[in-house]
Design an enzyme around this catalytic site. Sequence first.
Site: not given
Length: 267
Positions: A2-3, A91, A110
């Site tokens: 996300p930006e 995750h 990640r």
Amino acid sequence: MPELPEVETVRTGLSRSWKGRRIDGVDLRRNSLRFPFPENFEEQLVGRVIVDIRRRAKYLLIDLDDGNVLLSHLGMSGKWTLDASECEGKHDHVVLLLDDGSISVYNDPRRFGVLDIFDGISHKLLDHLGPEPLELWDCEDLFSKLKNRKSAIKIALLDQKVVVGVGNIYACEALYKSKISPQRLSCNISIDECRTLVREIRIILTEAIKAGGSTLKDFANVDGTLGYFPHQFKVYDKEGNMCGCGGIVERLIQGGRSTFWCSSCQK
DNA sequence: ACACTAACCTGCAAGC
DNA sequence: TGCTTGCAGGTTAGTG
């Protein structure tokens, strides 16, 4: 990840269901993400009431009632799910049990994300950050940060010391809207071009926030629904598409990352 | 102080 | 069908 607009959308979502809630339990499924979790992470959170959720750059700042702050960065693939129905995913790294009986799950394939607790005064990940693009920020400030730089303007826009919150997608989109080549040297960008860049960055970020963040494959809103609108991007991930000017969207690599642009109208 | 690279991870899609 | 390769929204540490 996300930006800025996506983080802001997450902030809004977290704010609605976390504000005023007490944390009754914390379950850590591993001892680190990008960095190790702090000492006594669970003990520092259990019993605390969440007072507010703020954002600085792409960091979420969760204010606790003892004055400490839980810092959360989503990295590239981090996601908070509220009112989760299950938390046994591969995750699912951190689970919070709240006093209304709900569970919130932090999932991050990640593991580039960050979770940390600090005193609210100073944190090494926050101390060097540049201006917020939607707050006090103007073309003089941008110009002064670019004038001594020899790197490409695209690289400079991604540098969080120049301005925060702009990531790879919005850097490409803002340069396209500003008709500025991503390969131009930062020190050659005029004050008028800085004015255009500031305006376009603000417009793009504001519209994306309004749209509820955007939606990419790793990103989901806190309620689990997708929220991005990839089709609205003019150049990002549009290699080979026709630009409105008749040119073709091209891809190049800068700093090891893809830049999408139109060499016909970006000069 | 700046510029550049490698590194951190997993998942997915494309190509062979 | 599998294997290999490249790529993905971020940021830091290390090197020159």
